[in-house]
Design a protein around this motif. Structure first.
Motif, short mmCIF file in Angstrom:
data_model
loop_
_atom_site.label_atom_id
_atom_site.label_comp_id
_atom_site.label_asym_id
_atom_site.label_seq_id
_atom_site.Cartn_x
_atom_site.Cartn_y
_atom_site.Cartn_z
N THR A 21 0.85 -1.20 0.00
CA THR A 21 0.00 0.00 0.00
C THR A 21 0.88 1.25 0.00
O THR A 21 0.66 2.17 -0.79
N HIS A 27 -4.55 -1.12 -2.39
CA HIS A 27 -4.90 -1.28 -0.97
C HIS A 27 -5.70 -2.56 -0.76
O HIS A 27 -6.22 -3.15 -1.71
N THR A 29 -8.79 -4.67 0.04
CA THR A 29 -10.22 -4.45 -0.13
C THR A 29 -11.06 -5.46 0.65
O THR A 29 -12.27 -5.28 0.77
N GLU A 30 -10.41 -6.50 1.15
CA GLU A 30 -11.12 -7.50 1.95
C GLU A 30 -10.11 -8.20 2.85
O GLU A 30 -8.99 -8.48 2.43
N GLU A 56 -6.15 -4.75 -4.17
CA GLU A 56 -6.48 -4.21 -5.49
C GLU A 56 -5.92 -2.80 -5.67
O GLU A 56 -5.83 -2.03 -4.73
#
Length: 131
Positions: A21, A27, A29-30, A56
């Motif tokens: 990141t 970043h 996403t889950e 993603e």
């Protein structure tokens, strides 16, 4: 059909994803964690470690997790097809922090600006910029 990589870290998945990141790749996403919201815990050392994460960014999609019996990463590399030489240099420099450059960024015989490195988490990256 889409091919996406799944990276297995022993216990450093969260640090690796934070690093990616900060490098500007995208970043998380889950994220699912061992022992949280009913997720199983294989052993206490894995409690709160990442069971599954999705990462993603523009043109980037991969998955990752902690796996205390994961094999060292080898035999595969992420290749990023870049279109901006300055951005390629910046990303390559960030990913190389604490890692090992195996092929310095340079013009290659095929006419592209290319370099390869292994980051501090053992993941291999190849950046190829068609200039």
């Amino acid at each position: 059909m889409q091919l996406s990589n799944y990276l297995f870290f022993t216990t450093t998945c969260e640090q690796a994803l934070e690093f990616y990141t900060q490098c500007g790749l995208g970043h998380v996403t889950e994220v699912l964690r061992f022992g949280v919201n009913g997720m199983p815990v294989p052993n206490e050392a894995m409690r709160n470690k990442i069971m599954h994460a999705q990462f993603e960014g523009p043109g980037v999609l991969f998955f990752a997790s902690d796996n205390d019996d994961a094999e060292p990463m080898r035999g595969s590399a992420h290749i990023l097809q870049m279109h901006d030489r300055k951005r390629t240099e910046q990303l390559f420099s960030r990913l190389a922090e604490g890692g090992e450059i195996t092929t310095p960024l340079n013009m290659q015989v095929w006419g592209d600006y290319y370099g390869k490195l292994t980051d501090k988490f053992g993941v291999q990256w190849m950046l190829n910029c068609a200039v």
